[in-house]
Write an enzyme that holds these catalytic residues in place. Sequence first.
Site, PDB file in Angstrom:
ATOM      1  CB  ILE A 649      -5.698  -6.745 -12.987  1.00  0.00           C
ATOM      2  CG1 ILE A 649      -6.485  -5.650 -12.257  1.00  0.00           C
ATOM      3  CG2 ILE A 649      -6.549  -7.468 -14.008  1.00  0.00           C
ATOM      4  CD1 ILE A 649      -6.944  -4.535 -13.185  1.00  0.00           C
ATOM      5  N   GLY A 652      -2.661  -4.004  -4.338  1.00  0.00           N
ATOM      6  CA  GLY A 652      -2.321  -2.692  -3.800  1.00  0.00           C
ATOM      7  C   GLY A 652      -2.030  -2.767  -2.316  1.00  0.00           C
ATOM      8  CG  PHE A 654      -5.481   0.520   1.402  1.00  0.00           C
ATOM      9  CD1 PHE A 654      -5.522   0.857   2.751  1.00  0.00           C
ATOM     10  CD2 PHE A 654      -4.913   1.417   0.509  1.00  0.00           C
ATOM     11  CE1 PHE A 654      -5.012   2.067   3.189  1.00  0.00           C
ATOM     12  CE2 PHE A 654      -4.411   2.627   0.952  1.00  0.00           C
ATOM     13  CZ  PHE A 654      -4.452   2.954   2.285  1.00  0.00           C
ATOM     14  N   GLY A 655      -5.458  -3.742  -0.519  1.00  0.00           N
ATOM     15  CA  GLY A 655      -6.119  -4.978  -0.927  1.00  0.00           C
ATOM     16  C   GLY A 655      -5.878  -5.242  -2.397  1.00  0.00           C
ATOM     17  CG  ASP A 656      -6.024  -9.050  -3.709  1.00  0.00           C
ATOM     18  OD1 ASP A 656      -4.818  -8.753  -3.509  1.00  0.00           O
ATOM     19  OD2 ASP A 656      -6.554 -10.072  -3.259  1.00  0.00           O
ATOM     20  CB  VAL A 657      -6.157  -3.935  -8.229  1.00  0.00           C
ATOM     21  CG1 VAL A 657      -6.822  -3.068  -9.284  1.00  0.00           C
ATOM     22  CG2 VAL A 657      -5.474  -3.071  -7.179  1.00  0.00           C
ATOM     23  CG  ASP A 765       4.169   6.521  -4.347  1.00  0.00           C
ATOM     24  OD1 ASP A 765       5.383   6.398  -4.641  1.00  0.00           O
ATOM     25  OD2 ASP A 765       3.461   5.584  -3.962  1.00  0.00           O
TER      26      ASP A 765
END
Length: 901
Positions: A649, A652, A654-657, A765
Amino acid sequence: MGFSTNLQGKSAHEALLGRQEAELRLMETMRRCLTLRAKCDREYAAALTSVSTQGLRGALEQQDLLAGSLVAQAWRSAMEEIENLGRLIRQNADQLEEEAVKQLSKLQMDKRKARKEYRDGHAKIASMFAQLSEDVARKKGEYYKSLEAYKVARMRFEDHYVKSGRAGRKLDEVCDKYQKACRKLHLIHNEYVLLLSEVREFEHEYRTVLLPGLLDCQQTVLEAGVEKWQSILLDAFRISNFSSMKFQEINGKMENGIETVQPTAEYNAFLDKYKTEPVSPVSFIFDQELLEDISGKLQPDVVAVDNLTIDWLRNKVVELEAGLHEQQFMLKEKETLLAQVKTSSSPLGHICSSEVGSMQSQYSEERTNEKQSSVLEGSSSPSSATLLSLQREVNDLKCCERKLKHLVEVIKKPLADLGCEEAPPGCDLSMSLNNLTSEILDNTSEPQTPNLKGSQLFKDKIRAQRFVTLLRKPFHRKSSLTQSCLSTPMLEKRVIMRRGTCDGGRVVQDMGGGTRDISGLEDSASIEDNHKSGLADEEWFHGCLPREEVVRLLTQDGDFLVRETIRNDERQTVLSVNWCGPKHFIVQTTPEGHFRFEGPTFPDVKELINYQFQSGLAVTARSGAILRRAIPRERWELNNDDVILDVKIGRGNFGDVYKAHLKPNNIDVAVKTCRLTLPEEQRRKFLQEGRILKQYDHPNIVKFIGICVQKQPIMIVMELVPGGSLLTYLRNHAAFIPLKQLLHMCRDVAAGMRYLESKNCIHRDLAARNCLVGHENIVKISDFGMSREEEEYIVSDGMKQIPIKWTAPEALNFGKYTSLCDVWSYGVLAWEVFACGGIPYSGLNNTKAREKIDSGYRLPAPEGTPPELYQLMLRCWEYEPEKRPHFDEIYAIVDKLCLTL
Ligand code: ADP
């Protein structure tokens, strides 16, 4: 054979003159060379004097230390003789010049004179002869003329006499002339006859007496000159002869002096004078002062074995051992060679020739000294220098070998002592910070003068205190967490494994009132993989939970858990035990693939841990650590296998969500994964978000469910906020979002931020892209990857990933973050909301936007923004942070607006 008979010819005469000229030139050369020789000798004499002076001075300067030295004494007398040598050479040079050169000059003059006399004498007699020859020719001419005149006179007389036939005056005249011509002819005839006779006589004299006499005389003079010449040269070379008796005497004296040297007696006087006791040992002591200011674990004279040094030490041992083997190999070679060279004083023949030959040639290569190599080639017996040199090399190698052995021992011993224990941390930051904190507390408890608060020391200490807080906060067990959204039986189950009773090899564990059979530890699965072996199913297996977290979980002596770590790309299984502080033991793998610590081996790790637990034996003798209570995973340590990834979905840093399903709870969740390729440091940073989030519980903050660290990929599990990112939502629904909803969104964010500010959390952020839209359009703040838990956070490690257009000027300019920076970002977020996902400072790049903000420019109000809200935005963008409102005020303003509009 003499000059008189052989050199009478004209060419010989000229050659003789030439020869004399050449001799004169040779003589001149000799004179010049002898003068030069005398000069050279004088210079040489001067140089020798200088040598002698320096030699004597040198000996004099060292005379104290060289007192009694026979070599020095011999040297002094040799130097004196060199002085004498110089003097003698100088005298000879004088003599050479005074005698030989002068005599040669005189001889030269005599010779020049003799040559002149010869040349003049020869010219004189030659001109006399020429004169006479000329006279004869002239007389002959006169004779001829006179004869002609006579003939004419006679013919006239005869003609006249015959024609006239009578005497008369005319006839008398003719007759008189005839008589005169006749008389003249006769006179000239006689003169001619006499002249010829004279010439003939002279010519004979010239050939037989005058010319031979002249040549004879010249020969005598020349030969006498040569004799003289010879004697001058002989004298010259005798004078300058360096092998004459006088020189021999001097050299003899030098040699005799040197022969008096006796090597064995040379140092007698020196020994008498400087005799001392043998050298006492020098000790090199570790300067304890070096460690005075260090509260760390460095010990004087003890090799520090910790996680900072362990790899280096292991490499060092390997390196040293390699060096040691090399030294030992060389030593062995040299010792063999030494033995062979020693025995080769008897011919080398009895040694295996090829072997010795190769060693010798190798040795010869190393030696440039011809003499030594010739010895080794077996042409003569080895010189003592060769033996000594080899012996010295052997000694050096032995010394080096001992040194390396010692160094290997120094490192190997603590490594062996450490055994399977994981190297302790080299830098215990929390410990040193503890000290610092107590220092701060001590200091701050003292009455402070008002101006101390502003002092640098005070600021530093406050900063340090915050830093300590930061370090301690992550993963604190907080009551809020225990009330978190999860309540599955599996996660809530807290397995307390105490040292159970041993019952026929079966171990029982206390389960908070009851006991449960845990002999399932006997499970024999793959030895390579903890997961295949079922280790991952054990409650006390915490996967790759970071060491700092592990340490926090172990509170009492005997508490233990098992985890995994990756070191140098190698996965290691680690048993962490609290025993007078945390201890970490790396499970050792035997060549057969079994597992052990110091004791027996087991085919799988579970059995090993079971054995350690039930036997009550220390894991290692050194640590004495005993396993008493297995610490199960905390509720937020989820099992990777319980999370079923569904669809991606988002993406990010660091990697996928993913949208995922959490099996035990039977709920849909959002899962952030960490790419496998990221380095350890990044993986830790990834978990940072989980650490922060797990403490918070607020409807406008995305909820943390847990982390999965049992195996790769590590994951953070969060509540699924179905509407996705606020930014996308705004952009997708721009035309349909009523003003009230926009205000509610701003209020939701303000509520979440008010909560965070109260918890001293700076998000850093905050932006529409980092908020999520949930059910009923509730907005939740997400993405805590950059968050920090403290009132003020100073960035020191670069600002590469800073969202410039959302960040307050003081953070950009000085790296200084407070909740008031989040307030600035909130203003931009509110602007994004009312601009329905518009890009702030559109058309300006980051640098230009910064410049404009610094020069006072602020974003204009998006169309339809209530003036009160735009006023609020402008207040959020006050350049001075102190002038900005805090989140409770912001919330109050927005809430009021929601109610009134
Ligand atoms: P990172 O912090 O690694 O950069 P983000 O938090 O920005 O990752 O997440 C990336 C994207 O994943 C988000 O923009 C959002 O679309 C989606 N996402 C993140 N967390 C959730 C969640 N809890 N629920 C739904 N979607 C999410």
